[in-house]
Design a protein around this motif. Structure first.
Motif, mmCIF file in Angstrom:
data_model
loop_
_atom_site.group_PDB
_atom_site.id
_atom_site.type_symbol
_atom_site.label_atom_id
_atom_site.label_comp_id
_atom_site.label_asym_id
_atom_site.label_seq_id
_atom_site.Cartn_x
_atom_site.Cartn_y
_atom_site.Cartn_z
ATOM 1 N N ALA A 94 0.981 -1.178 -0.111
ATOM 2 C CA ALA A 94 -0.057 -0.018 -0.118
ATOM 3 C C ALA A 94 0.915 1.236 0.054
ATOM 4 N N SER A 95 0.166 2.363 -0.645
ATOM 5 C CA SER A 95 0.846 3.530 -0.132
ATOM 6 C C SER A 95 0.522 4.340 0.804
ATOM 7 N N GLU A 96 1.408 4.959 1.634
ATOM 8 C CA GLU A 96 1.089 5.750 2.867
ATOM 9 C C GLU A 96 1.273 7.227 2.533
ATOM 10 N N PHE A 97 0.354 7.841 2.612
ATOM 11 C CA PHE A 97 0.400 9.470 2.258
ATOM 12 C C PHE A 97 0.222 10.178 3.526
ATOM 13 N N TRP A 98 1.157 11.103 3.671
ATOM 14 C CA TRP A 98 1.090 11.856 5.015
ATOM 15 C C TRP A 98 0.721 13.406 4.299
ATOM 16 N N ILE A 99 -0.425 13.860 4.738
ATOM 17 C CA ILE A 99 -1.012 15.106 4.366
ATOM 18 C C ILE A 99 -0.653 16.068 5.582
ATOM 19 N N ARG A 100 0.070 17.367 5.190
ATOM 20 C CA ARG A 100 0.487 18.096 6.207
ATOM 21 C C ARG A 100 0.062 19.632 5.715
ATOM 22 N N LEU A 108 1.348 20.065 1.866
ATOM 23 C CA LEU A 108 2.015 18.965 1.491
ATOM 24 C C LEU A 108 1.503 17.857 1.511
ATOM 25 N N ILE A 109 1.628 17.128 0.439
ATOM 26 C CA ILE A 109 1.466 15.621 0.310
ATOM 27 C C ILE A 109 2.646 14.746 0.055
ATOM 28 N N VAL A 110 3.202 14.063 0.767
ATOM 29 C CA VAL A 110 4.212 13.170 0.368
ATOM 30 C C VAL A 110 3.701 11.530 0.463
ATOM 31 N N GLU A 111 4.341 10.892 -0.135
ATOM 32 C CA GLU A 111 4.158 9.595 -0.144
ATOM 33 C C GLU A 111 5.247 8.891 0.724
ATOM 34 N N ASP A 112 5.087 8.234 1.779
ATOM 35 C CA ASP A 112 6.115 7.728 2.752
ATOM 36 C C ASP A 112 7.210 6.780 2.552
ATOM 37 N N ASP A 113 8.164 7.006 2.130
ATOM 38 C CA ASP A 113 9.283 5.929 1.911
ATOM 39 C C ASP A 113 10.446 6.077 2.834
ATOM 40 N N MET A 147 -2.267 10.756 8.320
ATOM 41 C CA MET A 147 -1.576 9.678 7.173
ATOM 42 C C MET A 147 -2.875 8.966 6.771
ATOM 43 N N ILE A 148 -2.975 8.653 5.493
ATOM 44 C CA ILE A 148 -3.922 7.985 4.698
ATOM 45 C C ILE A 148 -3.271 6.940 4.053
ATOM 46 N N VAL A 149 -3.757 5.477 4.047
ATOM 47 C CA VAL A 149 -3.280 4.374 3.590
ATOM 48 C C VAL A 149 -4.026 3.879 2.547
ATOM 49 N N VAL A 150 -3.414 3.927 1.268
ATOM 50 C CA VAL A 150 -4.307 3.540 0.178
ATOM 51 C C VAL A 150 -3.541 2.204 -0.405
ATOM 52 N N LYS A 151 -4.646 1.201 -0.294
ATOM 53 C CA LYS A 151 -4.227 -0.185 -0.767
ATOM 54 C C LYS A 151 -4.237 -0.208 -2.363
ATOM 55 N N ARG A 152 -3.551 -1.011 -2.826
ATOM 56 C CA ARG A 152 -3.187 -1.086 -4.597
ATOM 57 C C ARG A 152 -4.544 -1.319 -5.155
ATOM 58 N N ARG A 153 -5.432 -1.838 -4.629
ATOM 59 C CA ARG A 153 -6.716 -2.433 -5.063
ATOM 60 C C ARG A 153 -7.604 -0.950 -5.094
ATOM 61 N N ASP A 154 -7.316 0.273 -4.482
ATOM 62 C CA ASP A 154 -8.244 1.198 -4.225
ATOM 63 C C ASP A 154 -7.776 2.311 -5.216
ATOM 64 N N VAL A 155 -6.557 2.104 -5.952
ATOM 65 C CA VAL A 155 -6.102 3.253 -6.942
ATOM 66 C C VAL A 155 -7.197 3.549 -8.027
ATOM 67 N N GLY A 156 -7.495 4.757 -7.913
ATOM 68 C CA GLY A 156 -8.283 5.215 -8.766
ATOM 69 C C GLY A 156 -9.773 5.424 -8.121
ATOM 70 N N LYS A 157 -9.789 5.174 -6.785
ATOM 71 C CA LYS A 157 -11.133 5.064 -6.078
ATOM 72 C C LYS A 157 -11.367 6.230 -5.119
ATOM 73 N N GLU A 158 -12.419 6.814 -5.048
ATOM 74 C CA GLU A 158 -12.719 7.944 -4.152
ATOM 75 C C GLU A 158 -12.735 7.348 -2.649
ATOM 76 N N ILE A 159 -11.761 7.745 -1.732
ATOM 77 C CA ILE A 159 -11.991 7.061 -0.370
ATOM 78 C C ILE A 159 -12.351 8.177 0.530
ATOM 79 N N PRO A 160 -13.586 7.973 1.014
ATOM 80 C CA PRO A 160 -14.098 8.866 1.947
ATOM 81 C C PRO A 160 -13.057 9.113 3.246
ATOM 82 N N TYR A 161 -12.815 10.398 3.490
ATOM 83 C CA TYR A 161 -11.745 10.677 4.507
ATOM 84 C C TYR A 161 -12.144 11.849 5.223
#
Length: 152
Positions: A18-24, A82-87, A50-64
């Motif tokens: 999954a991709s882990e995004f930090w919204i700051r 700032l939006i970063v994908e955590d690596d 942080m928002i975690v987006v699983k691979r199967r959710d690419v392109g889907k709108e996730i309520p948050y």
């Protein structure tokens, strides 16, 4: 308030999961000042989550639902976003500004928003207060991510 999040492409390798995004968001939350002296006493805040987006959710709108700024006053002119994908990697910072208005004059605040050196920077910049006032729910594309925002 951030209402939804949609990732348009996966940021990690196939084995990365999954991709882990930090919204700051850096702003002057709860800010009220009528003089330059009061302005100098204020310390800006940074909200992050942080928002975690699983691979199967690419392109889907996730309520948050996440509160970015608790008191969006009329003095708030711009906020840093700032939006970063955590690596991972060594901790560093983005030195940026947010601004407020006092008696029709704009003043900038210096902010240090942290991220890691190996992170993928998806988007960074300033968002104007007018951006949030256009509609009840505002959508914006930030790199390969679409976010919706709502003022309560």
């Amino acid at each position: 308030m951030l209402k939804s999040f949609k990732m348009l492409r996966n940021y990690d390798s196939w084995f990365g999961g999954a991709s882990e995004f930090w919204i700051r968001c850096g702003s002057v939350d709860g800010f009220t000042a009528s003089t330059d002296a009061e302005l100098k006493l204020y310390t800006p805040t940074v909200t992050d989550f942080m928002i975690v987006v699983k691979r199967r959710d690419v392109g889907k709108e996730i309520p948050y639902e996440a509160i970015m700024v608790t008191d969006f006053t009329s003095q708030l002119d711009k906020l840093a976003f700032l939006i970063v994908e955590d690596d991972g990697g060594t901790r560093t910072k983005w030195e940026c500004k947010a601004s407020v208005k006092i008696q029709s004059k704009s003043y900038g605040f210096d902010l240090d928003i942290p991220y890691n050196e190996k992170d993928d920077i998806v988007w960074r910049g300033q968002l104007s207060a007018r951006f949030f006032e256009e509609e009840d729910v505002v959508y914006g594309r930030f790199g390969d991510v679409v976010c919706s925002f709502e003022l309560d």
